[in-house]
Design an enzyme around this catalytic site. Sequence first.
Site, PDB file in Angstrom:
ATOM      1  N   PRO A   8      59.545  41.936 -60.811  1.00  0.00           N
ATOM      2  CA  PRO A   8      60.799  40.994 -60.005  1.00  0.00           C
ATOM      3  C   PRO A   8      60.704  40.905 -58.660  1.00  0.00           C
ATOM      4  O   PRO A   8      61.261  39.846 -57.982  1.00  0.00           O
ATOM      5  CB  PRO A   8      62.044  42.156 -60.229  1.00  0.00           C
ATOM      6  CG  PRO A   8      61.764  43.037 -61.308  1.00  0.00           C
ATOM      7  CD  PRO A   8      60.258  43.197 -61.119  1.00  0.00           C
ATOM      8  N   GLU A  22      61.310  52.243 -63.802  1.00  0.00           N
ATOM      9  CA  GLU A  22      61.709  51.790 -62.789  1.00  0.00           C
ATOM     10  C   GLU A  22      60.794  50.846 -61.715  1.00  0.00           C
ATOM     11  O   GLU A  22      61.094  50.169 -61.026  1.00  0.00           O
ATOM     12  CB  GLU A  22      62.471  52.824 -61.640  1.00  0.00           C
ATOM     13  CG  GLU A  22      63.793  53.258 -62.099  1.00  0.00           C
ATOM     14  CD  GLU A  22      64.784  52.098 -62.226  1.00  0.00           C
ATOM     15  OE1 GLU A  22      64.840  51.441 -61.209  1.00  0.00           O
ATOM     16  OE2 GLU A  22      65.085  51.980 -63.375  1.00  0.00           O
ATOM     17  N   ARG A  73      48.882  26.949 -73.318  1.00  0.00           N
ATOM     18  CA  ARG A  73      49.244  25.527 -73.561  1.00  0.00           C
ATOM     19  C   ARG A  73      48.483  24.505 -72.842  1.00  0.00           C
ATOM     20  O   ARG A  73      48.385  23.317 -72.976  1.00  0.00           O
ATOM     21  CB  ARG A  73      50.632  25.296 -73.456  1.00  0.00           C
ATOM     22  CG  ARG A  73      51.683  25.783 -74.119  1.00  0.00           C
ATOM     23  CD  ARG A  73      53.202  25.589 -73.919  1.00  0.00           C
ATOM     24  NE  ARG A  73      53.304  24.474 -73.644  1.00  0.00           N
ATOM     25  CZ  ARG A  73      53.684  23.505 -74.538  1.00  0.00           C
ATOM     26  NH1 ARG A  73      53.838  23.821 -75.702  1.00  0.00           N
ATOM     27  NH2 ARG A  73      54.181  22.151 -74.101  1.00  0.00           N
ATOM     28  N   ASP A 113      54.789  16.632 -70.952  1.00  0.00           N
ATOM     29  CA  ASP A 113      56.218  17.292 -70.784  1.00  0.00           C
ATOM     30  C   ASP A 113      56.977  16.921 -69.529  1.00  0.00           C
ATOM     31  O   ASP A 113      56.289  16.595 -68.730  1.00  0.00           O
ATOM     32  CB  ASP A 113      55.715  19.039 -70.645  1.00  0.00           C
ATOM     33  CG  ASP A 113      55.531  19.652 -72.121  1.00  0.00           C
ATOM     34  OD1 ASP A 113      55.994  18.921 -73.122  1.00  0.00           O
ATOM     35  OD2 ASP A 113      54.288  20.249 -72.020  1.00  0.00           O
TER      36      ASP A 113
HETATM   37  C1  9D3 Z   1      67.802  47.694 -62.957  1.00  0.00           C
HETATM   38  C2  9D3 Z   1      66.702  48.237 -62.143  1.00  0.00           C
HETATM   39  N1  9D3 Z   1      66.218  47.554 -61.154  1.00  0.00           N
HETATM   40  C3  9D3 Z   1      66.952  48.088 -59.819  1.00  0.00           C
HETATM   41  C4  9D3 Z   1      67.149  49.418 -59.579  1.00  0.00           C
HETATM   42  C5  9D3 Z   1      64.924  47.553 -61.008  1.00  0.00           C
HETATM   43  C6  9D3 Z   1      64.117  47.112 -61.899  1.00  0.00           C
HETATM   44  C7  9D3 Z   1      62.939  47.389 -62.467  1.00  0.00           C
HETATM   45  C8  9D3 Z   1      62.366  46.929 -63.498  1.00  0.00           C
HETATM   46  C9  9D3 Z   1      64.208  45.812 -62.596  1.00  0.00           C
HETATM   47  C10 9D3 Z   1      63.605  45.397 -63.627  1.00  0.00           C
HETATM   48  C11 9D3 Z   1      62.558  45.985 -64.089  1.00  0.00           C
HETATM   49  C12 9D3 Z   1      61.759  45.466 -65.258  1.00  0.00           C
HETATM   50  N2  9D3 Z   1      61.568  44.049 -64.889  1.00  0.00           N
HETATM   51  C13 9D3 Z   1      60.289  43.622 -65.074  1.00  0.00           C
HETATM   52  O1  9D3 Z   1      59.251  44.485 -65.392  1.00  0.00           O
HETATM   53  C14 9D3 Z   1      60.055  42.067 -64.891  1.00  0.00           C
HETATM   54  C15 9D3 Z   1      60.819  41.013 -64.605  1.00  0.00           C
HETATM   55  C16 9D3 Z   1      62.241  41.125 -64.645  1.00  0.00           C
HETATM   56  O2  9D3 Z   1      63.052  42.101 -64.731  1.00  0.00           O
HETATM   57  N3  9D3 Z   1      62.783  39.838 -64.251  1.00  0.00           N
HETATM   58  C17 9D3 Z   1      62.188  38.797 -63.962  1.00  0.00           C
HETATM   59  N4  9D3 Z   1      60.901  38.720 -63.975  1.00  0.00           N
HETATM   60  C18 9D3 Z   1      60.225  39.959 -64.176  1.00  0.00           C
HETATM   61  S1  9D3 Z   1      58.543  40.256 -64.347  1.00  0.00           S
HETATM   62  C19 9D3 Z   1      58.673  41.645 -64.604  1.00  0.00           C
END
Ligand code: 9D3
Length: 255
Positions: A98, A125, A163, A178
């Site tokens: 994220p 986490e 793609r 596209d």
């Molecule tokens: C709810 C937990 N979050 C705050 C404490 C942190 C958090 C940790 C791990 C939020 C999401 C994740 C898992 N997400 C991914 O591995 C992830 C992701 C995403 O959640 N949203 C958009 N792109 C991606 S790329 C990998």
Amino acid sequence: MMYFAVISIFPEMFAAIRQFGITGRAIDQQQVVLDTINPRDFTTDNYHRVDERPFGGGPGMVMMAEPLALAIEQAKVKAKAQGCRLEPQYCPVVYLSPQGRVLEETVVLEMADYDGMILLCGRYEGIDERLLAQYVDIEISLGDYVLSGGELPAMVLMDSVIRRLPGVMGDDQSAVQDSFVDGLLDCPHYTKPKLFCDMPVPEVLLSGHHGNIAKWRFVQQARRTIARRPDLWQAFVPSKQQVKWLQSEGIETTR
Ligand code: 9D3
């Protein structure tokens, strides 16, 4: 051939892109090689633990560095054996997270030029920061919403990159550009029957007049983009022909 090594504790999830559609065919035809590597296979304790409680306390678990480091090292050996140059400009380690750069088509096009990628999928986490500091070249996010891990994002990334590889889409499809490639949303599509729920197919599409059809489709794209994605419309640079079409429909073209 493009090489992907995915590091994940849920390798079975990748059946979704292996077994179906354009990505499945690209793998069958060996235009793409996809290996999955499970960090659990590199644990040495009786329980095969890949996660531990965070130093400093707090909720949730953190993925430990060591099993992931060993998995990445094996991924690099496999990538090399498949002909990848291992430097990050040719075969980067990409962490789906994220905190990453948001994936868009410009990023996808850059990635389609790599020899391969090593995709690192987090769960829980997150991952011990020292593993990330030592091994990760690029961090990619899908956008600002919470998912449960990096596996679905890794599959989205691979689908979008595959793609773009030469020879993966039919001749048919590669000619069809596209939406996003030309910077506008797509126009509406219709097929049989000519009447559905009292709704007819727009007459121009049945006329056989290819010039009028091209204009109609472009104007639909323009109207939809203006209404739904003013940010894309702002960035769009129309051709001379397109400016003529827009003016004939009373759509503003000056920026
Ligand atoms: C709810 C937990 N979050 C705050 C404490 C942190 C958090 C940790 C791990 C939020 C999401 C994740 C898992 N997400 C991914 O591995 C992830 C992701 C995403 O959640 N949203 C958009 N792109 C991606 S790329 C990998």
